[in-house]
Design a protein around this motif. Structure first.
Motif, PDB file in Angstrom:
ATOM      1  N   PHE A 360       0.823  -1.210   0.000  1.00 15.28           N
ATOM      2  CA  PHE A 360       0.000   0.000   0.000  1.00 15.28           C
ATOM      3  C   PHE A 360       0.862   1.268   0.000  1.00 15.28           C
ATOM      4  O   PHE A 360       0.433   2.325  -0.434  1.00 15.28           O
ATOM      5  N   GLY A 361       2.054   1.130   0.581  1.00 18.06           N
ATOM      6  CA  GLY A 361       2.958   2.275   0.606  1.00 18.06           C
ATOM      7  C   GLY A 361       2.453   3.429   1.455  1.00 18.06           C
ATOM      8  O   GLY A 361       2.433   4.577   1.014  1.00 18.06           O
ATOM      9  N   GLY A 362       2.023   3.139   2.685  1.00 16.27           N
ATOM     10  CA  GLY A 362       1.488   4.195   3.554  1.00 16.27           C
ATOM     11  C   GLY A 362       2.468   5.354   3.705  1.00 16.27           C
ATOM     12  O   GLY A 362       2.142   6.510   3.431  1.00 16.27           O
ATOM     13  N   VAL A 363       3.680   5.019   4.139  1.00 15.46           N
ATOM     14  CA  VAL A 363       4.742   6.023   4.223  1.00 15.46           C
ATOM     15  C   VAL A 363       5.458   6.109   2.879  1.00 15.46           C
ATOM     16  O   VAL A 363       5.628   7.195   2.317  1.00 15.46           O
ATOM     17  N   ASP A 364       5.892   4.948   2.420  1.00 10.60           N
ATOM     18  CA  ASP A 364       6.778   4.840   1.266  1.00 10.60           C
ATOM     19  C   ASP A 364       6.048   4.284   0.073  1.00 10.60           C
ATOM     20  O   ASP A 364       5.882   3.056  -0.038  1.00 10.60           O
ATOM     21  N   PRO A 365       5.616   5.122  -0.854  1.00 13.74           N
ATOM     22  CA  PRO A 365       5.843   6.551  -1.003  1.00 13.74           C
ATOM     23  C   PRO A 365       4.587   7.396  -0.866  1.00 13.74           C
ATOM     24  O   PRO A 365       4.621   8.583  -1.156  1.00 13.74           O
TER      25      PRO A 365
END
Ligand SMILES: [Zn+2]
Length: 768
Positions: A360-365
């Motif tokens: 999902f890439g919550g932080v990244d990206p």
């Protein structure tokens, strides 16, 4: 700009008494007043609700590079940008060697049977974590294969770890090595290359709770750290040799481009590799016999956080591993949009963030992507209100960053000639926020302007961002915590990290094109990197629940871009650059004192048990300051006794002094000219074009020895992605290759002299 204050106290006092106008580096007083109004308007636009709304859109589904969802998001971004008012929005397609998982299985077959789960289990309360589209365990660019072999625990999988195994009589040829993600950060691709060079049949890499799990604090869903089942995916591409599509090293993967066979591609791994959660690594580690892993070997503890003694393995513990990959040609898409400059459309400020995520890439990206969407909305809004920037601002959504910095590299290679003519700077935001602590990276010439920009923004605590940043840097220095791919280390006179390694999309701009780069990010406790748990739930509970730092990022990113786009004279500080280069040279000399001068090491260094051969302990490690066996005979030491003056850097030091003096002179002349407010357009054009050439002049067209793609002679990266200053010179010194070291020192000296002459000429132009 503080320079004005230092240089013209009387004038400043006068100006302060007659006006309350803001002083901004690179602006005349009148332009600064206008700029302040533009920035105030800009900063008022991004808001937390919109940041959160966009973050939800990007984290709704997994969107790995090459997936339908990631390509749909490219179309979504293009459509949004058009609505927001960006111009010339295009989607560029690159056909690249991509990587996808098909299946993987791992079983321990002796002394006990265990079948690895290779999956992340749902977390109560986090609905996304039960999404059936979540991938299992896989590492990008692993090869396919099947093997049954003994398993050996090789700690972090760095070269010195295999030295210790050898010392214990343990080889790894044909075996499966079990290594762990490490702290300080070392890129997993370097671990894979090391395992490949050691002849291992496969590499398993797991997340030990010591590094990012319960030993650090509460785990998700009760805290930000990694839970039992979290798997750190990632690519193992050898992009430290050459990034981008492995089959088009140095040129763009546009339709019809020449492609080299994958077997010949330097950056394509030739080893099987798989990541494990600690849940899956534990049964393996628990059942390993053989010598107990060391508790303190050269300062490293091979034991971990699982609560039982780790052993190295005895060859009797067997595992069966099968990996099926689908690696091959597939399209990646870069979205590009711009606001055309009103006065200087052919000077470009480039902004970028990657779109692809392991899950999902919550932080990244996606934190960065959400910040970018609010930034572009604000830029479009300004344009609609008639506030077009003087220079062109280009914004890009990169693809396949996670695979090998692929989208940005192909785009940069495609437009390299244009960018070398027109590129003012590149501002990267990868992970916008995993917490409240700001880290700013900048080539040294832009460090002062980034710090000045931070003074114009407010942290949610009410302090200026500059004050909050200063506290973060002070705290981390006190804790000795300055490691990691994105906070590489400050020099003595800047808050910004001016030591820039690789590991994100700035690489092509700095190292291949020769553009000044900046990198912005807020950081905090973050143990779910590249796992399915790095998602919307995690961000809303731990990373940035109120989306304040997302909003602040949009503001900071935009204001930094606007200052570069609107400045009368570009806010480069070459005196600061010079003093940084001096520190780089001094650090090199200090770390290699004996090598370079043929003198005995200082008493302090020779007493360091960890560095019995203090100056060449980095030679074979491919970078990280590993160390050799203290008891081993050292041919290098024996041979180096009486030589003297192998490499003399006095001329380089002298050239730096002159460059610094020229930088100071130019800075003073620019400040005077700006303060007078009488700057004719032709002089400004000459000055700006000239200042833009400085970074380009740090390029050596031949590249650094052995890595021709990496052309910057001041900035490079270790194979671990860690920063590496003066890369060609440093690597030659570490190898004690004196002819190459002398040649690299000569190249450095000439580049400094070229830039000194350039600054002197520009100062003369300004005087006319
Ligand atoms: Zn990223």
């Amino acid at each position: 700009m503080i320079t004005n204050r230092a240089v013209f106290p009387a004038l400043i006092a006068l100006s302060l008494s007659t006006t309350t106008q803001a002083q901004i580096q690179g602006f005349t007083p009148a332009s600064a007043a206008h700029e302040t109004a533009v920035e105030t308007k800009f900063k008022s636009i991004p808001n937390a609700d919109e940041e959160r709304r966009h973050h939800r859109i990007f984290t709704q589904e997994p969107h790995v590079a090459g997936s339908k969802r990631n390509n749909d998001l490219a179309n979504y971004i293009a459509d949004e940008w058009k609505k927001q008012g960006l111009e010339d929005v295009v989607i560029r397609r690159y056909d690249v060697y991509g990587t996808n998982p098909k299946s993987a299985s791992l079983e321990m077959i002796a002394p006990t049977h265990y079948r690895a789960l290779l999956k992340e289990t749902p977390i109560p309360g986090d609905d996304d974590s039960s999404n059936p589209a979540i991938s299992g365990a896989w590492l990008g660019m692993s090869i396919s294969g099947e093997v049954t072999a003994p398993v050996i625990y090789a700690h972090s999988g760095n070269p010195e770890d295999y030295d210790l195994l050898r010392k214990n009589g343990i080889g790894v040829k044909g075996k499966i090595v079990l290594v762990r993600y490490s702290n300080p950060y070392s890129y997993r691709g370097f671990k894979a290359l090391t395992a490949e060079r050691e002849g291992a049949a496969a590499m398993l890499v797991y997340s030990d709770p010591q590094e990012d799990g319960y030993k650090k604090g509460k785990v998700d869903p009760d805290g930000p750290w990694g839970p039992e089942y979290h798997i750190q995916r990632g690519a193992i591409t050898y992009d430290f040799i050459v990034p981008g599509d492995p089959q088009t090293p140095g040129w763009a993967s546009v339709p019809g481009a020449k492609r080299i066979p994958i077997e010949q591609a330097m950056s394509a791994p030739k080893i099987m590799a798989l990541p494990l959660s600690w849940h899956d690594a534990k049964p393996l580690l628990e059942n390993l016999a053989g010598p107990e892993a060391p508790r303190n070997w050269q300062g490293e503890d091979w034991q971990g956080g699982l609560g039982f003694p780790y052993h190295l393995g005895s060859d009797k513990e067997q595992v069966h591993l099968k990996i099926e990959m689908e690696n091959g040609l597939q399209p990646y898409y870069v979205v590009e949009g711009r606001i055309r400059g009103s006065e200087l459309p052919d000077e470009w400020v480039v902004l970028g963030n990657h779109r692809d995520a392991w899950v999902f890439g919550g932080v990244d990206p996606s934190s960065g992507t959400a910040s970018m969407m609010e930034l572009t909305r604000a830029l479009g809004e300004l344009r609609k209100q008639g506030m077009r920037p003087r220079r062109t601002i280009i914004v890009c959504s990169w693809d396949g960053e996670e695979v090998g910095l692929t989208g940005s590299t192909e785009w940069g290679e495609q437009f390299a000639d244009d960018l070398r003519q027109k590129g003012v700077a590149y501002i990267n935001v990868d992970e916008a926020t995993s917490g409240p602590n700001f880290h700013g990276q900048a080539v040294a010439s832009l460090a002062p302007m980034l710090e000045e920009t931070a003074r114009s923004l407010n942290d949610s605590s009410g302090k200026t961002l500059y004050e909050a940043w200063k506290e973060t840097v002070a705290r981390e220095k006190a804790e000795g915590n300055q490691s990691g791919p994105f906070n590489s280390g400050t020099t003595s006179d800047t808050l910004a990290d001016t030591r820039i390694g690789s590991g994100s999309d700035h690489t092509v701009f700095l190292n291949f094109i020769g553009m000044p780069v900046l990198g912005l990010g807020f950081e905090g406790d973050y143990g779910v990197y590249h796992s399915a748990y790095d998602d919307f739930f995690w961000m809303n509970h731990f990373g940035d629940p109120g989306y304040k730092y997302h909003t602040l990022m949009s503001q900071l990113w935009g204001v930094t871009a606007l200052r570069l786009a609107n400045a009368d004279l570009l806010p480069f500080d070459f005196a600061t650059y010079a003093s940084n280069i001096r520190q780089f040279v001094n650090d090199l000399a200090k770390a290699n004192e004996k090598n370079m001068w043929g003198q005995p090491p200082s008493a302090v260094r020779s007493s360091e048990a960890r560095q019995p051969h203090p100056n060449h302990d980095v030679i074979l490690s491919g970078g990280e300051a590993g160390a050799e066996d203290p008891t081993k005979d050292c041919a290098t030491c024996a041979a180096s006794g009486s030589e003297s003056d192998r490499l003399n850097l006095r001329e380089v030091q002298h050239a730096i002094d002159n460059f610094e003096a020229a930088g100071k002179n130019l800075k003073e002349s620019v400040a005077r000219k700006l303060f007078e407010g009488k700057l004719d357009p032709q002089t400004a054009l000459t000055l700006n074009q000239g200042m833009m050439r400085v970074e380009r002049n740090w390029l050596n067209p031949d590249g650094i020895p052995g890595r021709p793609w990496f052309k910057h002679i001041l900035y490079g990266a270790r194979f671990t992605y860690a920063h590496l200053e003066l890369p060609g010179l440093t690597e030659a010194v570490e190898k004690q290759d004196w002819p190459v070291a002398k040649q690299q020192a000569e190249i450095l000296e000439q580049a400094i002299k070229t830039n000194t002459k350039l600054l002197l000429d520009l100062t003369a132009d300004l005087a006319h």
